[in-house]
Write a protein that holds these residues in place. Structure first.
Motif, PDB file in Angstrom:
ATOM      1  N   LEU A 152      43.298  41.711  47.259  1.00 38.51           N
ATOM      2  CA  LEU A 152      43.806  41.608  46.248  1.00 38.51           C
ATOM      3  C   LEU A 152      45.112  40.272  46.559  1.00 38.51           C
ATOM      4  CD1 LEU A 152      44.682  44.834  45.273  1.00 38.51           C
ATOM      5  CD2 LEU A 152      43.336  43.167  43.874  1.00 38.51           C
ATOM      6  N   ARG A 153      44.587  39.093  45.654  1.00 37.83           N
ATOM      7  CA  ARG A 153      45.964  38.101  45.898  1.00 37.83           C
ATOM      8  C   ARG A 153      47.508  38.308  45.492  1.00 37.83           C
ATOM      9  NH1 ARG A 153      43.725  34.697  49.568  1.00 37.83           N
ATOM     10  NH2 ARG A 153      41.125  34.011  50.042  1.00 37.83           N
ATOM     11  N   ARG A 154      48.030  38.079  45.784  1.00 42.11           N
ATOM     12  CA  ARG A 154      49.500  37.619  45.668  1.00 42.11           C
ATOM     13  C   ARG A 154      50.412  36.809  46.278  1.00 42.11           C
ATOM     14  NH1 ARG A 154      53.422  42.519  45.059  1.00 42.11           N
ATOM     15  NH2 ARG A 154      53.266  42.263  47.106  1.00 42.11           N
ATOM     16  N   GLY A 155      50.361  35.542  45.543  1.00 39.02           N
ATOM     17  CA  GLY A 155      51.292  34.141  46.231  1.00 39.02           C
ATOM     18  C   GLY A 155      49.792  34.123  47.220  1.00 39.02           C
ATOM     19  N   GLN A 156      50.641  34.475  48.883  1.00 37.78           N
ATOM     20  CA  GLN A 156      50.083  34.028  49.692  1.00 37.78           C
ATOM     21  C   GLN A 156      49.709  34.826  50.680  1.00 37.78           C
ATOM     22  OE1 GLN A 156      49.538  31.385  51.514  1.00 37.78           O
ATOM     23  NE2 GLN A 156      50.173  30.703  48.880  1.00 37.78           N
ATOM     24  N   SER A 157      50.007  36.433  50.053  1.00 39.52           N
ATOM     25  CA  SER A 157      49.722  37.412  50.747  1.00 39.52           C
ATOM     26  C   SER A 157      48.336  37.612  50.109  1.00 39.52           C
ATOM     27  CB  SER A 157      51.130  38.399  50.420  1.00 39.52           C
ATOM     28  OG  SER A 157      50.768  39.048  49.167  1.00 39.52           O
ATOM     29  N   VAL A 158      47.709  38.859  51.519  1.00 41.90           N
ATOM     30  CA  VAL A 158      46.312  39.420  50.696  1.00 41.90           C
ATOM     31  C   VAL A 158      46.731  40.774  51.280  1.00 41.90           C
ATOM     32  CG1 VAL A 158      43.773  38.929  51.593  1.00 41.90           C
ATOM     33  CG2 VAL A 158      45.098  36.984  50.827  1.00 41.90           C
ATOM     34  N   ARG A 159      45.898  41.331  50.382  1.00 42.49           N
ATOM     35  CA  ARG A 159      45.443  42.802  50.597  1.00 42.49           C
ATOM     36  C   ARG A 159      44.553  43.669  50.639  1.00 42.49           C
ATOM     37  NH1 ARG A 159      44.462  48.054  49.049  1.00 42.49           N
ATOM     38  NH2 ARG A 159      46.226  50.070  50.128  1.00 42.49           N
ATOM     39  N   VAL A 160      43.454  43.488  52.268  1.00 46.86           N
ATOM     40  CA  VAL A 160      42.354  43.928  51.159  1.00 46.86           C
ATOM     41  C   VAL A 160      42.237  45.255  51.551  1.00 46.86           C
ATOM     42  CG1 VAL A 160      40.704  43.992  53.554  1.00 46.86           C
ATOM     43  CG2 VAL A 160      42.022  42.397  53.891  1.00 46.86           C
ATOM     44  N   LEU A 161      41.127  45.082  50.615  1.00 43.81           N
ATOM     45  CA  LEU A 161      40.217  46.739  50.026  1.00 43.81           C
ATOM     46  C   LEU A 161      39.544  47.676  50.723  1.00 43.81           C
ATOM     47  CD1 LEU A 161      40.249  45.520  46.235  1.00 43.81           C
ATOM     48  CD2 LEU A 161      42.243  46.875  47.026  1.00 43.81           C
ATOM     49  N   SER A 162      40.190  48.879  50.655  1.00 46.47           N
ATOM     50  CA  SER A 162      38.965  49.826  51.430  1.00 46.47           C
ATOM     51  C   SER A 162      37.615  49.806  50.992  1.00 46.47           C
ATOM     52  CB  SER A 162      39.997  50.757  51.370  1.00 46.47           C
ATOM     53  OG  SER A 162      39.341  51.707  49.794  1.00 46.47           O
ATOM     54  N   SER A 163      36.697  50.234  51.584  1.00 47.54           N
ATOM     55  CA  SER A 163      35.022  49.809  50.403  1.00 47.54           C
ATOM     56  C   SER A 163      35.639  50.937  49.112  1.00 47.54           C
ATOM     57  CB  SER A 163      33.797  50.925  51.142  1.00 47.54           C
ATOM     58  OG  SER A 163      34.176  50.272  52.360  1.00 47.54           O
ATOM     59  N   VAL A 164      35.948  51.725  48.917  1.00 47.41           N
ATOM     60  CA  VAL A 164      36.589  52.790  48.142  1.00 47.41           C
ATOM     61  C   VAL A 164      37.232  51.958  46.885  1.00 47.41           C
ATOM     62  CG1 VAL A 164      37.555  55.344  47.256  1.00 47.41           C
ATOM     63  CG2 VAL A 164      35.563  55.074  49.234  1.00 47.41           C
ATOM     64  N   GLU A 165      38.428  51.435  47.404  1.00 45.98           N
ATOM     65  CA  GLU A 165      38.297  50.959  46.482  1.00 45.98           C
ATOM     66  C   GLU A 165      37.968  49.445  45.587  1.00 45.98           C
ATOM     67  OE1 GLU A 165      43.269  51.716  48.479  1.00 45.98           O
ATOM     68  OE2 GLU A 165      41.940  50.188  48.763  1.00 45.98           O
ATOM     69  N   TYR A 166      37.413  48.985  46.993  1.00 46.96           N
ATOM     70  CA  TYR A 166      37.115  48.111  45.817  1.00 46.96           C
ATOM     71  C   TYR A 166      35.505  48.410  45.137  1.00 46.96           C
ATOM     72  CZ  TYR A 166      33.269  44.253  45.981  1.00 46.96           C
ATOM     73  OH  TYR A 166      32.646  42.856  45.878  1.00 46.96           O
ATOM     74  N   ALA A 167      35.045  49.536  45.830  1.00 46.94           N
ATOM     75  CA  ALA A 167      34.274  49.368  44.411  1.00 46.94           C
ATOM     76  C   ALA A 167      34.356  50.541  43.054  1.00 46.94           C
ATOM     77  CB  ALA A 167      33.186  50.974  45.179  1.00 46.94           C
ATOM     78  N   LEU A 168      35.643  51.081  43.306  1.00 49.72           N
ATOM     79  CA  LEU A 168      36.525  51.359  41.798  1.00 49.72           C
ATOM     80  C   LEU A 168      36.622  49.941  41.037  1.00 49.72           C
ATOM     81  CD1 LEU A 168      38.769  54.416  43.063  1.00 49.72           C
ATOM     82  CD2 LEU A 168      36.332  54.808  41.934  1.00 49.72           C
ATOM     83  N   LEU A 169      37.454  49.573  42.016  1.00 53.39           N
ATOM     84  CA  LEU A 169      38.041  48.240  41.252  1.00 53.39           C
ATOM     85  C   LEU A 169      37.083  47.423  40.401  1.00 53.39           C
ATOM     86  CD1 LEU A 169      41.102  47.215  40.281  1.00 53.39           C
ATOM     87  CD2 LEU A 169      41.091  46.072  42.162  1.00 53.39           C
ATOM     88  N   THR A 170      36.293  47.304  41.257  1.00 54.33           N
ATOM     89  CA  THR A 170      34.602  46.453  40.563  1.00 54.33           C
ATOM     90  C   THR A 170      33.913  47.284  39.686  1.00 54.33           C
ATOM     91  OG1 THR A 170      33.861  45.298  42.996  1.00 54.33           O
ATOM     92  CG2 THR A 170      32.418  45.447  41.228  1.00 54.33           C
ATOM     93  N   GLU A 171      33.733  48.818  39.080  1.00 52.04           N
ATOM     94  CA  GLU A 171      33.437  48.943  39.021  1.00 52.04           C
ATOM     95  C   GLU A 171      34.221  49.005  37.304  1.00 52.04           C
ATOM     96  OE1 GLU A 171      29.926  51.458  36.766  1.00 52.04           O
ATOM     97  OE2 GLU A 171      30.505  50.499  38.695  1.00 52.04           O
ATOM     98  N   LEU A 172      35.326  49.578  37.116  1.00 46.25           N
ATOM     99  CA  LEU A 172      36.156  49.174  35.978  1.00 46.25           C
ATOM    100  C   LEU A 172      36.546  47.818  35.979  1.00 46.25           C
ATOM    101  CD1 LEU A 172      39.147  51.896  38.026  1.00 46.25           C
ATOM    102  CD2 LEU A 172      38.191  52.721  35.718  1.00 46.25           C
ATOM    103  N   THR A 173      36.803  47.012  36.603  1.00 43.03           N
ATOM    104  CA  THR A 173      37.100  45.429  35.885  1.00 43.03           C
ATOM    105  C   THR A 173      35.950  45.237  35.157  1.00 43.03           C
ATOM    106  OG1 THR A 173      37.015  44.358  38.140  1.00 43.03           O
ATOM    107  CG2 THR A 173      38.912  45.921  37.315  1.00 43.03           C
TER     108      THR A 173
END
Length: 256
Positions: A152-173
């Motif tokens: 997840l990017r916000r301006g210059q900051s970056v948050r690396v997603l955990s495997s579960v977070e990434y999977a859930l956000l991918t499925e939802l979006t």
């Protein structure tokens, strides 16, 4: 096909003799089988408990098996399907016209079906959270979900997603505006070997909301569908929020 538990198959066919024969044979091969006689029952069961694979008669009455296959796909159920066609010619046509993973024309032997089932299960094995389109970038409030980078990017900051977070956000979006069940999200975010419960999804969704939602207690993007699961509401659907607020005021809102 090694796993901690047997693969669970649904077999949907109008012929009870054929269903019983296929079920008995496949169960002797170490698979768990649920026998189903109608499309309505198949859809109901799949929406409540996602199987590992569906063996489906293409010509079931009512909504045909082929149509049921497409309907499940449109609802976001990524369940491998083997369609059983009346002839080899029809099987070839269905391969070209449907999203089924495989098609098998009658007559066929039980060993032949087992071979097709094993092949489809092998091809359907995936790493949870593998996106449908890694080129996507999805705006979520102040963030941008960069699928290929798993961040997840916000301006210059970056948050690396955990495997579960990434999977859930991918499925939802990947399914905007579609109400996904907890079972669907569990299947998308955890492997078959993970011993997890449905409430694990609720806890993971709460953590995601704390990151992307301006007010996590009043979620805008990852909505709860009462008695069902969760839905991603894209930013361009601003009018939906107003409609939902009106319905909520009247006590009739389905989504909160």
């Amino acid at each position: 096909m090694e796993a901690d538990r047997p693969f669970h198959l649904y077999i949907a066919d109008a012929d009870p003799t054929l269903r019983d024969m296929l079920s008995n044979y496949l169960e002797k091969q170490g698979l768990t089988v649920t026998s189903i006689s109608s499309v309505d029952d198949l859809l109901h069961r799949t929406r409540h408990l996602r199987p590992d694979l569906i063996v489906l008669e293409a010509g079931l009455s009512g909504i045909s098996g082929a149509q049921a296959c497409e309907l499940l796909q449109s609802e976001g159920f990524r369940v491998p399907v083997v369609l059983l066609a009346a002839t080899e010619q029809e099987a070839q046509r269905l391969k070209d016209e449907t999203s089924a993973d495989d098609c098998l024309g009658k007559p066929f032997s039980v060993r032949e079906l087992l071979s097709h089932v094993q092949d489809v299960l092998r091809r359907a094995s995936f790493v949870p959270g593998t996106p449908m389109d890694t080129r996507r970038q999805v705006p979520i409030g102040d963030y941008t979900f960069v699928v290929s980078a798993r961040v997840l990017r916000r301006g210059q900051s970056v948050r690396v997603l955990s495997s579960v977070e990434y999977a859930l956000l991918t499925e939802l979006t990947s399914n905007p505006g579609v109400a996904l069940t907890r079972e669907q999200l569990l299947a998308a975010s955890h492997t078959r070997k993970d011993a997890v419960m449905l409430r694990t999804i609720d806890a993971s969704i709460m953590r995601l909301r704390k990151v992307v939602e301006p007010e996590p207690a009043f979620p805008r993007y990852i909505q709860t569908v009462r008695g069902h699961g969760y839905m991603f509401v894209p930013q361009e659907h601003e009018h939906w929020q107003a409609d939902n607020a009106t319905n909520h005021a009247g006590g009739a809102a389905l989504v909160s």
